[in-house]
Design an enzyme around this catalytic site. Sequence first.
Site, PDB file in Angstrom:
ATOM      1  N   ASP A 322       0.774  -1.226  -0.039  1.00 52.71           N
ATOM      2  CA  ASP A 322       0.063   0.035  -0.126  1.00 52.71           C
ATOM      3  C   ASP A 322       0.876   1.107  -0.064  1.00 52.71           C
ATOM      4  O   ASP A 322       0.360   2.236  -0.748  1.00 52.71           O
ATOM      5  CB  ASP A 322      -0.874   0.077   1.188  1.00 52.71           C
ATOM      6  CG  ASP A 322      -2.258  -0.928   0.955  1.00 52.71           C
ATOM      7  OD1 ASP A 322      -2.585  -1.370  -0.342  1.00 52.71           O
ATOM      8  OD2 ASP A 322      -2.657  -1.283   1.919  1.00 52.71           O
ATOM      9  N   TYR A 410     -10.190  -0.274   2.770  1.00 54.23           N
ATOM     10  CA  TYR A 410      -9.415  -0.139   4.156  1.00 54.23           C
ATOM     11  C   TYR A 410      -9.150   1.370   4.741  1.00 54.23           C
ATOM     12  O   TYR A 410      -8.791   2.000   3.750  1.00 54.23           O
ATOM     13  CB  TYR A 410      -8.536  -1.144   4.281  1.00 54.23           C
ATOM     14  CG  TYR A 410      -8.869  -2.258   4.933  1.00 54.23           C
ATOM     15  CD1 TYR A 410      -8.876  -2.683   6.209  1.00 54.23           C
ATOM     16  CD2 TYR A 410      -9.226  -3.478   4.012  1.00 54.23           C
ATOM     17  CE1 TYR A 410      -9.409  -3.814   6.902  1.00 54.23           C
ATOM     18  CE2 TYR A 410      -9.510  -4.855   4.589  1.00 54.23           C
ATOM     19  CZ  TYR A 410      -9.633  -4.928   5.901  1.00 54.23           C
ATOM     20  OH  TYR A 410      -9.969  -6.083   6.560  1.00 54.23           O
TER      21      TYR A 410
END
Length: 677
Positions: A322, A410
């Site tokens: 990420d 998320y």
Amino acid sequence: MAQVHLTIFIFSSIFVISSSSFIPPPHPFDPLTETELKLVRNIINKSYPIGHNHKFTFQYVGLNEPEKSLVLSWHSSPDRNVKPPPRQAFVIARDKGMSREIVIDFSTRAIVSNKIHVGNGNPMLTIDEQQAATAVVQKYKPFCDSIIKRGLNLSEVVVTSSTMGWFGETKTKRFIRTIPFYLNGSVNTYLRPIEGMTIIVNLDQMKVTGFKDRFTGPMPKANGREYRISKLKPPFGPSLRSAVVFQPDGPGFKIDGHVVRWANWEFHMSFDVRAGLVISLASIFDMDMNRYRQVLYKGHLSEMFVPYMDPNDDWYFISYLDCGEFGCGQTAVSLEPYTDCPPNAAFMDGIFPGQDGTPTKISNVMCIFEKYAGDIMWRHTEAEVPGLKITEVRPDVSLVARMVTTVGNYDYIIEYEFKPSGSIKMGVGLTGVLEVKPVEYVHTSEIKEDDIYGTIVADNTVGVNHDHFVTFRLDLDIDGTENSFVRTELVTKRTPKSVNTPRKSYWTTKRNTAKTEADARVKLGLRAEELVVVNPTKKTKHGNEVGYRLLPGPASSPLLVQDDYPQIRAAFTNYNVWITPYNKSEVWASGLYADRSQGDDTLAVWSQRDREIENKDIVMWYTVGFHHVPCQEDFPTMPTMFGGFELRPTNFFEQNPVLKAKPFNLTTIPKCTTKNE
């Protein structure tokens, strides 16, 4: 009369600090200001034309790490009267299909370094190019035809971007995959995927280079996916009482630019487009020595590895890095006063350049606040003194620095908690929305496959199994830069027959100081041991080396085989703890170029050199791990799951550093009511 007790804590007013308002000379770790970012763009534009018609884009711009010795010299000088280190910007840009690294010096207003990256991997994706790629897909005729063939409304389709990873290819191009979702009555985008399509976009050419449609099963329904309080219907609950946060004398911390002072702590906090929140030069005041002592030179997120556990075509490639692919600062969000952060919080903005170099601001991207959670700092009741019963209690309070980064579905809560006792807690909260896949089943009794790779969480909806590995880089300077890593094993011993005792066993300690990097790789849970970073040149009056101990949270390690391609790229998760010698170029655990990387420039590779780490300037890398088997309580949004670890002083002080902390007053007030109430 019914009464509700409202706890009075702290508050005067919410206030915001904008990073663009600081006046030079800046702190060496201050993030680049809006003025500096504009200057970067202008300087580069003289050598490389920038604009819509030119293939030169800014992928990363941040502070070029100054020499550590110069920073420490400046920081240790009285009243900071030493000239700060040269201030520079580090730029990674795409230039005609190549990745270019540029260093700009602000004092000379010139490019002082300029080179082409020749290794594997690509720089972080920008928001602009991801949006451009999804727009290209939405206009791509075969894609539109497939949507219509499914009987779906094109105007209700949302397309998101996904990195592709690496699966053994000798050469990789700068491709991404895109994933379509269907709204049509829902705003919970990620819970209605349109599966069966492979859509590949070349980012450098900005065109679809691969498309395949394998029409698959039913789409999850839109009902039951709402999460907005304004749209939900009664009954509501559980019922929670309000709390008043009030501090008549104002907050207990002071902010000077980006430097925070609170209780016995002083540290610098800043913002980076890849790491997000960065803590630097954290020192604690020692009352006995009457001075500040170093603890943490620099700490921040280094990477987040999120592999999903479905090997099928729609899912196998989902193995995100990420921070390196999307930027945990770039995807950070504005924090909501009173909800993301309590009313006694102060906020800071974050500024970073867009793809064309124009500065972009995220308001309220970081917050800092005092936390009163009803915890006990220390206590003791003494009832053995004749005629006396003594009770001493100190309520605890801590200072929290927080950010939230939303990477796709998320939401990650990242926070650093400073305690008067000397501890620093690093925390990671996971919330947001599951990544799901459609299935034909609504009940477990209907399942025909051997493995659905997850859990049925709603009708026709499976939450897919996955992991989160969150790696922190912590450049610890425990009372100075000359540190060592000590592993103290707790060893069971049989009581010698020569000892007159009914006890048959006890445990004692066996101390091992790591000589090289290989000695310091730790898989937690394999044996009982304490992990301490010490300064062997500094000792207490009783002869103990001063240090800080690592208190791990619940440990999870990767379960993928080590020759699996995602695990090769994320080999930095093979151990929970690594120790390396300080190297200012070793910052990102997945490597500087994480997108489509091949695992040849990671923390695991650097550590293979097995360098000496005893009595050296060393860096700790710690990974917080989660194995996530979804459950129905995770639907339609997930209650926050929290993990983390603590750095705790161990023989750092001569005694309890909060022994003389005076209790502070907490009080309650009754709710005001009318006679008829």
